[in-house]
Design a protein around this motif. Structure first.
Motif, short mmCIF file in Angstrom:
data_model
loop_
_atom_site.label_atom_id
_atom_site.label_comp_id
_atom_site.label_asym_id
_atom_site.label_seq_id
_atom_site.Cartn_x
_atom_site.Cartn_y
_atom_site.Cartn_z
N LYS A 1 8.17 6.76 -0.70
CA LYS A 1 7.94 6.32 0.20
C LYS A 1 6.83 5.41 0.51
N THR A 2 5.72 5.61 -0.55
CA THR A 2 4.55 4.65 -0.22
C THR A 2 3.94 4.51 -1.65
N VAL A 3 2.99 3.58 -1.83
CA VAL A 3 2.49 3.45 -3.24
C VAL A 3 1.06 2.71 -2.78
N ALA A 4 0.17 2.92 -3.83
CA ALA A 4 -1.24 2.65 -3.69
C ALA A 4 -1.13 1.19 -3.74
N HIS A 5 -1.76 0.36 -2.82
CA HIS A 5 -1.90 -0.90 -2.64
C HIS A 5 -3.24 -1.10 -2.95
N HIS A 6 -3.41 -2.29 -3.99
CA HIS A 6 -4.91 -2.59 -4.74
C HIS A 6 -5.41 -3.72 -3.78
N ASN A 7 -6.59 -3.42 -3.45
CA ASN A 7 -7.16 -4.45 -2.37
C ASN A 7 -8.36 -5.16 -3.14
N GLY A 8 -8.71 -4.69 -4.24
CA GLY A 8 -10.09 -5.19 -4.85
C GLY A 8 -9.89 -6.42 -5.91
N PRO A 9 -10.79 -6.79 -6.35
CA PRO A 9 -10.68 -8.02 -7.13
C PRO A 9 -9.64 -7.69 -8.39
N GLU A 10 -8.95 -9.00 -8.77
CA GLU A 10 -7.97 -9.08 -9.82
C GLU A 10 -8.24 -8.49 -11.12
N GLN A 11 -9.53 -8.61 -11.36
CA GLN A 11 -9.89 -8.28 -12.83
C GLN A 11 -10.16 -6.68 -12.97
N VAL A 12 -10.15 -5.91 -11.81
CA VAL A 12 -10.33 -4.53 -11.99
C VAL A 12 -9.16 -3.80 -12.51
N SER A 13 -9.29 -2.93 -13.57
CA SER A 13 -8.05 -2.41 -14.12
C SER A 13 -7.53 -1.52 -13.12
N SER A 14 -6.09 -1.08 -13.27
CA SER A 14 -5.54 -0.31 -12.30
C SER A 14 -5.98 1.27 -12.18
N GLY A 15 -6.37 1.85 -13.52
CA GLY A 15 -6.64 3.02 -13.58
C GLY A 15 -8.27 3.44 -13.66
N SER A 16 -9.01 2.34 -13.17
CA SER A 16 -10.40 2.57 -12.97
C SER A 16 -10.83 3.30 -11.72
N GLU A 17 -12.22 3.88 -11.81
CA GLU A 17 -12.62 4.52 -10.25
C GLU A 17 -12.68 3.49 -9.34
N LEU A 18 -13.23 2.23 -9.79
CA LEU A 18 -13.33 1.26 -8.70
C LEU A 18 -12.16 0.84 -8.04
N SER A 19 -11.05 0.68 -8.87
CA SER A 19 -9.69 0.30 -8.43
C SER A 19 -9.40 1.29 -7.40
N GLN A 20 -9.56 2.62 -7.54
CA GLN A 20 -8.95 3.41 -6.76
C GLN A 20 -9.76 3.50 -5.40
N GLN A 21 -10.96 2.94 -5.46
CA GLN A 21 -11.81 2.87 -4.05
C GLN A 21 -11.42 1.76 -3.37
N HIS A 22 -10.63 0.98 -4.11
CA HIS A 22 -10.06 -0.67 -3.48
C HIS A 22 -8.57 -0.32 -3.19
N CYS A 23 -8.10 0.88 -2.96
CA CYS A 23 -6.71 0.80 -2.85
C CYS A 23 -6.30 1.73 -1.22
N THR A 24 -5.16 1.24 -0.76
CA THR A 24 -4.56 1.88 0.56
C THR A 24 -3.29 2.09 0.18
N GLU A 25 -2.62 3.21 1.16
CA GLU A 25 -1.17 3.33 1.18
C GLU A 25 -0.43 2.20 1.88
N LYS A 26 0.70 1.91 1.22
CA LYS A 26 1.64 1.15 1.84
C LYS A 26 3.15 1.26 1.38
N ILE A 27 3.88 1.06 2.55
CA ILE A 27 5.37 1.44 2.27
C ILE A 27 5.92 0.72 0.65
N LEU A 28 6.58 1.68 0.04
CA LEU A 28 6.97 0.84 -1.05
C LEU A 28 8.15 0.12 -0.90
N GLN A 29 8.16 -0.91 -1.26
CA GLN A 29 9.25 -1.91 -0.99
C GLN A 29 9.15 -3.20 -1.81
N PRO A 30 10.27 -3.78 -2.08
CA PRO A 30 10.31 -5.14 -2.74
C PRO A 30 9.67 -6.13 -1.95
#
Length: 489
Positions: free
Chosen positions: A291-320
């Motif tokens: 139903k949902t997926v982590a949505h990245h709100n941070g700077p593009e250069q931050v890798s998806s698995g980093s701690e900083l990346s997690q801090q810049h994520c919110t939940e959003k409905i999973l959809q194309p």
């Protein structure tokens, strides 16, 4: 095999003039000869060497069955080309077309039409996610063409990435988007389409040890491809790979595609032409990803698995961002396709005209049975039935066949959409040759099942209205036919 209540043969049929013809009569023989003669003398067939084919004329189709002019019935194991989701001649669809023909039989798409508007609203209401509008097309290839055009206009970028194991249609950009061998031999009509390897653990391109590793490596490969290509407008993928092998993506893959696209400012186009409208047990197959997926709100250069990346994520409905569909939208009773888009994509064309159109966009006689089909899907609880019977009847029986038959290397799928991969050797996974596949096909047809044989695979995609009794008959025939394939080893 136990006595079955469904008809394996017919006694009569209606000819093209609406006259009743008895099977075995001189009239039936003449009708078959006439149909075969016209076909061979005047009809050019898709994907075929014309002098090497001899298509079987069909006299009647009803429910999950098709019948030849001799009266012999065949369970339609592929719903034709995975389009007859509600079988043949469903009364609700026939009634909807009849009523529409009496009201408005043709309409310039510049007019508003109640059937078209009702169908668009109903699909948007039922789909997982927030969508805004639907552009209706004549079929799946058209839908892919327009989805690519919209993505380019929306992003201002040129390149489209698609998987090697894919089929997206046979028109200009759609055939270039197709990754499988049917692309070969066509002129390069769209050089800005590039390909990548999608996940497929049975024949892994990434030497993965398990599904999780396959998913991780496939996602990294996709992101690397995006970075090295640059100027990417969209990633176009089948939510479940269809013609190229019925490949269900591993858990986390589609969510990973969404996350990568969000970080890169790229659109995700889901090709649901073959698997949409209940084929896998959901309205759209992408819905299986959650139903949902982590949505990245941070700077593009931050890798998806980093701690900083997690801090810049919110939940959003999973959809194309864009969904292409066709086939099952009106159970294939007449040609119809469409492109469903988010409000952001639609807004691109609020003040700037969209540079495309179709004479039959949202044809009322095609949309009316679409409305009826959605009502049947819901009223008869088709999607839940497909999910349940796929899990409880089809999957366990196919898994048994892998253990029973040396010629079967792998089975995979979901709902009423499965592939059986035949091999010459289960260890090396070398594909079974044409002789073995021909033996399977001949045995299945003799027993009353019309299979879809594709290379060294058999695809099982019966109508979603196929009964439990008919499903068990189908699986029994597949079992027996696989014994014939074994003999070719």
């Amino acid at each position: 095999m136990a006595q079955n209540s469904f008809p394996l043969s017919i006694k009569e049929f209606l000819n093209s003039q609406g006259e009743t013809v008895g099977v075995g009569s001189k009239e039936a023989e003449a009708a078959e000869q006439h149909a075969r003669s016209n076909d061979r003398n005047h009809v050019f067939h898709s994907w075929s060497a014309q002098a090497k084919i001899n298509p079987l004329p069909i006299a009647k189709a009803e429910g999950a069955w098709i019948y030849d002019y001799s009266g012999k019935g065949y369970l339609d194991a592929a719903s034709q080309l995975v389009s007859a989701n509600l079988g043949h001649g469903h009364p609700a669809l026939v009634a909807a077309i009849t009523t529409q023909l009496q009201r408005v039989s043709n309409l310039n798409p510049a007019f508003a039409n109640d059937s078209r508007g009702e169908l668009a609203a109903a699909i948007i209401d039922k789909a997982q996610g927030e969508f805004s509008h639907i552009f209706f097309t004549n079929g799946g290839a058209d839908a892919v063409e327009h989805a690519i055009r919209m993505a380019r206009k929306h992003t201002g970028r040129s390149k489209i990435l698609t998987a090697y194991r894919s089929y997206h249609g046979a028109t200009g950009s759609a055939i270039m988007a197709t990754g499988e061998a049917r692309r070969h031999g066509n002129p390069t009509t769209d050089g800005d389409i590039k390909h990548f390897w999608g996940p497929f653990h049975y024949r892994s391109a990434f030497h993965a040890k398990n599904e999780q590793e396959e998913c991780e490596r496939a996602l990294q490969h996709l992101e690397d491809t995006i970075d090295f290509e640059d100027d990417v407008a969209a990633v176009l993928i089948e939510s479940v790979v269809g013609s190229s092998g019925v490949i269900v993506p591993p858990e986390g893959y589609l969510a990973g595609v969404r996350e990568i696209c969000d970080r890169k400012g790229i659109l995700w186009i889901a090709d649901e032409v073959m698997v949409g409208f209940g084929r896998t047990g959901k309205l759209f197959a992408y819905e299986h990803a959650g139903k949902t997926v982590a949505h990245h709100n941070g700077p593009e250069q931050v890798s998806s698995g980093s701690e900083l990346s997690q801090q810049h994520c919110t939940e959003k409905i999973l959809q194309p961002d864009i969904v292409t569909f066709a086939k099952g939208v009106n159970a294939g009773i007449v040609p119809l396709g469409g492109v469903m888009m988010t409000a952001a994509v639609k807004a691109t064309f609020d003040d700037t005209p969209y540079p495309g159109g179709l004479t039959y966009s949202g044809h009322p006689v095609a949309c009316a049975p679409g409305v009826a089909a959605l009502e049947v899907y819901e009223k008869e609880n088709i999607f839940d039935k497909v999910a349940k019977q796929g899990e409880e009847i089809i999957e366990p029986r196919l898994n048994e066949l892998v253990q029973k038959h040396n010629s079967i290397g792998n089975v995979r799928g979901k709902g009423f959409f499965w592939a059986i991969e035949f091999v010459a050797d289960q260890d090396t996974k070398a594909p079974l040759g044409p002789e073995g596949m021909a033996a399977f096909g001949a045995a299945a047809k003799e027993a009353g099942v019309w299979p879809m044989v594709s290379g060294n695979r058999v695809h099982l995609a019966p109508p979603l209205v196929t009964s439990v009794e008919e499903l068990k008959f189908l699986l029994d025939v597949v079992d027996a036919a696989a014994t014939e394939a074994d003999k070719a080893l």
